[in-house]
Design a protein around this motif. Structure first.
Motif, mmCIF file in Angstrom:
data_model
loop_
_atom_site.group_PDB
_atom_site.id
_atom_site.type_symbol
_atom_site.label_atom_id
_atom_site.label_comp_id
_atom_site.label_asym_id
_atom_site.label_seq_id
_atom_site.Cartn_x
_atom_site.Cartn_y
_atom_site.Cartn_z
ATOM 1 N N ASP A 1 0.824 -1.221 0.000
ATOM 2 C CA ASP A 1 0.000 0.000 0.000
ATOM 3 C C ASP A 1 0.857 1.271 0.000
ATOM 4 O O ASP A 1 0.398 2.345 0.376
ATOM 5 N N GLY A 2 2.115 1.144 -0.450
ATOM 6 C CA GLY A 2 2.909 2.340 -0.739
ATOM 7 C C GLY A 2 3.665 2.939 0.435
ATOM 8 O O GLY A 2 4.184 4.053 0.321
ATOM 9 N N LYS A 3 3.744 2.207 1.562
ATOM 10 C CA LYS A 3 4.411 2.781 2.740
ATOM 11 C C LYS A 3 5.910 2.470 2.736
ATOM 12 O O LYS A 3 6.342 1.411 2.269
ATOM 13 N N VAL A 4 6.664 3.398 3.309
ATOM 14 C CA VAL A 4 8.109 3.245 3.450
ATOM 15 C C VAL A 4 8.427 2.062 4.368
ATOM 16 O O VAL A 4 7.756 1.863 5.383
ATOM 17 N N THR A 5 9.451 1.290 4.014
ATOM 18 C CA THR A 5 9.923 0.199 4.883
ATOM 19 C C THR A 5 11.350 0.526 5.341
ATOM 20 O O THR A 5 11.958 1.479 4.842
ATOM 21 N N TYR B 1 17.840 4.939 0.785
ATOM 22 C CA TYR B 1 18.098 6.372 0.580
ATOM 23 C C TYR B 1 19.296 6.870 1.394
ATOM 24 O O TYR B 1 20.050 7.735 0.926
ATOM 25 N N ALA B 2 19.482 6.322 2.584
ATOM 26 C CA ALA B 2 20.679 6.695 3.366
ATOM 27 C C ALA B 2 21.919 6.297 2.563
ATOM 28 O O ALA B 2 22.915 7.033 2.505
ATOM 29 N N THR C 1 8.928 11.363 5.887
ATOM 30 C CA THR C 1 9.686 12.272 6.769
ATOM 31 C C THR C 1 11.026 11.629 7.133
ATOM 32 O O THR C 1 12.076 12.296 7.145
ATOM 33 N N ALA C 2 10.988 10.335 7.403
ATOM 34 C CA ALA C 2 12.230 9.635 7.764
ATOM 35 C C ALA C 2 13.194 9.609 6.571
ATOM 36 O O ALA C 2 14.420 9.728 6.754
ATOM 37 N N ILE C 3 12.668 9.499 5.353
ATOM 38 C CA ILE C 3 13.558 9.538 4.172
ATOM 39 C C ILE C 3 14.223 10.915 4.075
ATOM 40 O O ILE C 3 15.440 11.025 3.877
ATOM 41 N N ALA C 4 13.412 11.968 4.210
ATOM 42 C CA ALA C 4 13.965 13.337 4.090
ATOM 43 C C ALA C 4 15.057 13.547 5.139
ATOM 44 O O ALA C 4 16.116 14.114 4.846
ATOM 45 N N LYS C 5 14.816 13.048 6.363
ATOM 46 C CA LYS C 5 15.811 13.195 7.442
ATOM 47 C C LYS C 5 17.112 12.493 7.076
ATOM 48 O O LYS C 5 18.204 13.033 7.259
ATOM 49 N N ALA D 1 6.561 16.669 5.303
ATOM 50 C CA ALA D 1 7.617 15.680 5.579
ATOM 51 C C ALA D 1 9.010 16.315 5.614
ATOM 52 O O ALA D 1 9.982 15.640 5.931
ATOM 53 N N GLY D 2 9.109 17.600 5.246
ATOM 54 C CA GLY D 2 10.394 18.295 5.383
ATOM 55 C C GLY D 2 11.250 18.305 4.127
ATOM 56 O O GLY D 2 12.434 18.645 4.188
ATOM 57 N N PHE D 3 10.677 17.954 2.978
ATOM 58 C CA PHE D 3 11.461 18.007 1.728
ATOM 59 C C PHE D 3 11.684 19.453 1.297
ATOM 60 O O PHE D 3 10.916 20.362 1.660
#
Ligand code: FMN
Length: 333
Positions: free
Chosen positions: A31-35, A42-43, A83-87, A158-160
């Motif tokens: 359903d498109g959520k970050v894992t 991304y890190a 948000t966690a990806i942007a961080k 999300a802070g992008f």
């Protein structure tokens, strides 16, 4: 100027001229959520030392998915993950951008049962035969517009730093721009201004309702017979810039992002970026396509073919090795 030169774009300072191109990671839930895998991915990409890391095409509506395990920005439950990806990207010292997409008429029915496009015309593709979509009503277009704007608001929360509209590679917004797939006779078709109208309206609303800096990924041309020409793209980009776009990310169109058969060597789509640079458009230009060496990036900047160089696969195969070979010494190679 070379690959290490910083670049100020609206309120953001990019520390250098390298961009991680948007690349689908297929690491999200169904359903498109970050894992956790998405976050590690991304890190890792941010270790390339790029000044800007783009996050893959992310669907604005569940009915606009292109593939399973695609990242979604279609509801508020997606905000925590992105948000966690942007961080993670910011922690590596890069600016973060996220690309928004809707497949329009370019998907298989098992992923997208309600396939729809501007004119109900089958989207031509080099590698497969796609099902024929239904023609969108004006109400469908209004709904799609709102889905893009709502998704952009989530990207901001999300802070992008940047949001990019995916108007290339034959997906939904490309289908509106292209005379091949858009043969409407209302305000969204007929002339290039009309074919660009939906994208312009989305840009205007994102600019009004968020503080995000807005990018568009455009085809330099459709690279498909009777498709969008370079002149039509210049005209469309003028409208996008007037509406608030600050970066033009120049790729390919209806034919998809792959290297055209007759093109060789590094920078296989950079001549399309250079065409837009020469047209004197008032936006930063990203070029892409098989770029992998410091020497190529510096030459492209020096010759003003592009302002920023996007690299996909050469970073994907080893972000740290790429940083060591290309971004951690001042010597051209
Ligand atoms: C695995 C993979 C996934 C991709 N996903 C996207 C995407 O989500 N959005 C997009 O605009 N382009 C996507 N692309 C195209 C890349 O952004 C880029 O334009 C293309 O790979 C050419 O650059 P390269 O030769 O440096 O890899 C993808 C490419 C690859 C290899």
């Amino acid at each position: 100027m070379n690959r290490f030169s910083s670049l100020t774009i609206s309120k953001h300072v990019l520390k250098n001229r390298l961009v991680v191109a948007p690349m689908a990671s297929q690491t999200s839930t169904l359903d498109g959520k970050v894992t956790d895998k998405t976050l590690r991915h991304y890190a890792n990409l941010a270790q390339s030392q790029a000044g800007l890391v783009m996050v893959e095409y992310s669907f604005v509506a569940f009915s606009g998915r292109s593939e399973p395990n695609q990242l979604g920005v279609h509801d508020d439950d997606c905000i925590a993950g992105i948000t966690a990806i942007a961080k993670a990207i910011h922690q590596a010292g890069a600016k973060a951008g996220l690309q928004l997409t809707h497949c329009g008429g370019k998907a298989q029915l098992d992923v997208c049962p309600d396939l729809m496009g501007p004119s109900g015309i089958t989207v031509p593709a080099y590698d497969r035969i796609l099902p024929t979509p239904k023609m969108m009503t004006l109400n469908d277009i209004a709904v799609l517009k709102k889905q893009f704007i709502d998704a952009a608001k989530r990207v901001e929360l999300a802070g992008f730093d940047f949001v990019e509209l995916h108007c290339a590679h034959g997906y939904g917004l490309n289908q509106f721009l292209s005379p091949l797939t858009n043969q409407r006779d209302d305000q969204y078709g007929g002339s290039q201004r009309n074919r660009a109208r939906l994208i312009v309206e989305i840009i205007e609303q994102i600019k009004q309702q968020t503080q995000l800096s807005i990018m568009v990924r455009v085809p330099g041309q459709d690279l498909y017979p009777q498709g969008l020409t370079q002149m039509q793209i210049v005209e469309s980009c003028e409208y996008f810039i007037d509406a608030g776009v600050v970066i033009l990310d120049v790729s390919s169109g209806i034919g998809g992002w792959n290297r055209p058969k007759e093109r060789r060597g590094e920078g296989f789509l950079v001549e399309e970026a250079a065409y837009l640079k020469q047209a004197g458009l008032q936006a930063c230009i990203i070029g892409v396509g098989g770029i992998e060496t410091a020497n190529y990036i510096d030459t492209a900047i020096e010759n003003q073919w592009l302002d920023l160089a996007a690299v996909g696969r050469a970073i994907l195969k080893g972000p740290q090795a790429f940083a060591e070979n290309v971004m951690m010494n001042g010597i051209n190679q």
